[in-house]
Every structure is written in C-alpha cells, then in structure tokens.
Design a protein around this motif. Structure first.
Motif: not given
Length: 124
Positions: A82-83, A86, A89, A104-105, A108
C-alpha cells in the motif's frame, strides 16, 4: 473468503515479483526506453531499492502463510505494498501519467483489501 484472499495475494505477489525483478535486472536506461519514464526522476540506486522492496513484498505476501512461520507478516507485507503504491501514485500524478495511476490504484486496493482482512476477521 480465505481462498479469495489467497488468490488476491497470489496475483499481487506475481505482479510485484515481475515488477521488482524487472527493476533489479534492467538498467535505468532500458526501463526508461520501455515506457517507464518515471525512472528519470530517481537515481539508479533508488530504482534498484524499489525493485528489491517489491520482490520482498511478493515473498512476504505468500511465504509466511504458506510455511506457517509468522503469518502476521502477510498483512504487514500488504501494508508495505500500500505504501509503495501511494508513492507510485504520487510520482505518476506529478508526471501526469494517468494510465499508470489507474494500475497503481488497483494494486493499492488489492493490497489494502488483503491488509485489512488479514489483520481483521480473516487472519491466519
């Protein structure tokens, strides 16, 4: 639900492994030539470090639960993804690379789903 989370973790691990290995074995110039222009914004060492983190995340998404050794590492690895996403993104948004942001989303969201459910009601 457990099988669904295993499938998500497996798919995410494959994507992270492929992406990470690519960053580790290819030069910065090769990556830029293949359409990954964001590498121009980072030193070669940073690109290699991102690749190493992605490979470690792929291992962390599968191996701890598969071998039943510290399975709490699975949601921690997902949280790490997740990091990383982020950061990806943010990097792609600054470069106005909208297609990459969508990918990427999605990654994520998959990682966040794994993290939340493996820390919570579907833990090992």
């Amino acid at each position: 639900m457990n099988v669904f989370l295993w499938i998500l973790a497996g798919l995410l691990a494959v994507v992270m492994l492929a992406s990470g290995v690519q960053k580790l074995i290819r030069s910065k110039a090769d990556l830029a030539a293949s359409g990954q222009g964001w590498v121009d914004d980072f030193p070669e060492g940073a690109v290699k470090a991102i690749g190493a983190v992605e490979v470690l995340a792929a291992i962390g998404l599968i191996a701890p639960a598969l071998f039943d050794i510290a399975p709490v590492l699975v949601p921690l690895a997902a949280s790490g993804v997740v990091l990383v996403m982020v950061g990806a993104v943010i990097t792609h948004a600054r470069r106005r690379e909208w297609t990459n942001i969508i990918v990427n989303v999605v990654l994520l969201a998959i990682a966040l789903t794994i993290a939340v459910l493996r820390f919570g009601p579907q833990s090992f």
